[in-house]
Design an enzyme around this catalytic site. Structure first.
Site, PDB file in Angstrom:
ATOM      1  N   HIS A  40     -81.675  75.683  90.071  1.00 35.39           N
ATOM      2  CA  HIS A  40     -80.704  75.326  91.113  1.00 35.39           C
ATOM      3  C   HIS A  40     -79.539  76.326  91.196  1.00 35.39           C
ATOM      4  O   HIS A  40     -79.268  76.905  92.245  1.00 35.39           O
ATOM      5  CB  HIS A  40     -80.084  73.962  90.810  1.00 35.39           C
ATOM      6  CG  HIS A  40     -81.043  72.848  90.644  1.00 35.39           C
ATOM      7  ND1 HIS A  40     -81.664  72.240  91.702  1.00 35.39           N
ATOM      8  CD2 HIS A  40     -81.477  72.189  89.527  1.00 35.39           C
ATOM      9  CE1 HIS A  40     -82.435  71.262  91.258  1.00 35.39           C
ATOM     10  NE2 HIS A  40     -82.343  71.212  89.940  1.00 35.39           N
TER      11      HIS A  40
HETATM   12  C1  BDR Z   1     -77.425  70.300  89.598  1.00 32.84           C
HETATM   13  O1  BDR Z   1     -77.186  69.302  88.610  1.00 32.84           O
HETATM   14  C2  BDR Z   1     -77.141  69.870  87.338  1.00 32.84           C
HETATM   15  O2  BDR Z   1     -77.851  69.102  86.424  1.00 32.84           O
HETATM   16  C3  BDR Z   1     -77.659  71.268  87.460  1.00 32.84           C
HETATM   17  O3  BDR Z   1     -76.996  72.126  86.548  1.00 32.84           O
HETATM   18  C4  BDR Z   1     -77.370  71.627  88.885  1.00 32.84           C
HETATM   19  O4  BDR Z   1     -76.086  72.189  89.030  1.00 32.84           O
HETATM   20  C5  BDR Z   1     -78.742  70.001  90.278  1.00 32.84           C
HETATM   21  O5  BDR Z   1     -78.677  68.759  90.908  1.00 32.84           O
END
Ligand code: BDR
Ligand code: CA
Length: 307
Positions: free
Chosen positions: A237
């Site tokens: 992500h």
């Molecule tokens: C986001 O949530 C976190 O767990 C990850 O680091 C990312 O920024 C994804 O939904």
């Protein structure tokens, strides 16, 4: 060189985003600030320091920010990232200390001193950025734009409606989206196109001096993602928000009005994206709608190889 500040809650994908930004030939990483999110603030700060120490970048100042969301108790994600926040590899203790000013003051000082406006890349809950805008309302001309990881045009990952970062602090996200600043939103709908399957993880293993650590991080991340979501390829992500600054052409965006639901028990943290412009309200974000998967990974391999 484009000056940037990363705001993180490491977190496996945050750690990879930090490494990517450090290796990126065209980015000048001015600071890393931390926020409570995936795990508590003491852990996200320690993790940010450990990652920068590992890759021999103690010159990048780190400052701790908000320990809790603006108006809610903290909700964390040890089920994905492990108790430490960086489950998997054995990463040594940090070799340097955080900056005493704290995240908001450090960002403010850097923005005021920088010769040109700076891009902010928040990839955790948006608490620190909302606090910055509240406490330093005159700072906005010093911000070039915000490339954030958060939200989604469709499904959530923390509730059916909400993505984690926006779910954790929806009031902060609302304030940021309503700030009038130029925003690029890298939501789940695009970050789910950045899945690191077995082939990508193997290639990452041989990408530079720290490829082995990255591969170990992603083996852990892959196993929790498989267990919780059934994914074979855990999404990177947060690096997508870095890539969107390095190579905007990799991300297809559309201008949209984004509103954040803060009240409903059912849909709290949903980013309501006006895809068809039915509200008639002016757009407040460039929302990612497509990602060049292969181009993104080539950029990541290249950046990590330069560390
Ligand atoms: C986001 O949530 C976190 O767990 C990850 O680091 C990312 O920024 C994804 O939904
Ligand atoms: Ca994150």
């Amino acid at each position: 060189m484009e000056p940037v500040i990363l705001d993180v809650d490491p977190g496996h994908d945050d750690a990879v985003a930090m490494m990517m930004a450090c290796g990126a030939p065209d980015l000048d990483l001015l600071a890393v600030t931390t926020v409570a999110g995936n795990v508590r603030l003491e852990k996200t700060t320690r993790n940010a320091l450990r990652v920068l120490s590992l890759i021999e970048r103690p010159d990048v100042p780190v400052a701790a920010g908000a320990a809790a969301p603006l108006r809610r108790p903290l909700y964390t994600a040890e089920n994905i990232h492990g108790e430490s926040g960086l489950g998997g590899p054995d990463i040594p203790e940090p070799t340097f200390e955080p900056d005493e000013r704290g995240a908001v003051e450090l960002i403010s000082d850097i923005l005021r001193e920088a010769p040109e406006p700076v891009t902010l890349i928040p990839v955790g809950p948006l608490t620190n950025i909302a606090m910055l805008l509240r406490e330093h309302p005159d700072i906005t001309p010093r911000i070039s734009r915000i490339s954030l990881m958060g939200g989604s045009t469709n499904l959530g990952n923390t509730t059916p409606a909400a993505e984690f970062n926006v779910y954790v602090d929806p009031e902060a996200a609302r304030e940021v989206f309503e700030s009038g600043l130029p925003i690029t939103m890298c939501g789940l709908n695009v970050t789910h196109q950045a899945g690191a399957g077995a082939a990508e993880r193997e290639r990452l293993r041989s990408s530079g001096r720290f490829g082995g650590v990255v591969a170990e991080l992603l083996e852990f991340f892959a196993s929790t993602y498989k267990g919780v979501f059934g994914f074979d390829a855990p999404p990177l992500h947060d690096p997508v928000a870095v890539a969107a600054v390095m190579r905007p052409d990799l991300l297809t965006t559309r201008p949209m009005r984004v509103d954040v639901e803060c009240d409903s028990d059912l849909t709290r943290g949903e980013t309501v994206c006006d895809f068809y412009g039915v509200t008639g309200l002016p757009p407040n974000a460039e929302v990612g709608v497509g990602l060049d998967h292969d181009g993104f990974f080539e950029l990541l391999y290249d950046s990590l190889s330069r560390l």
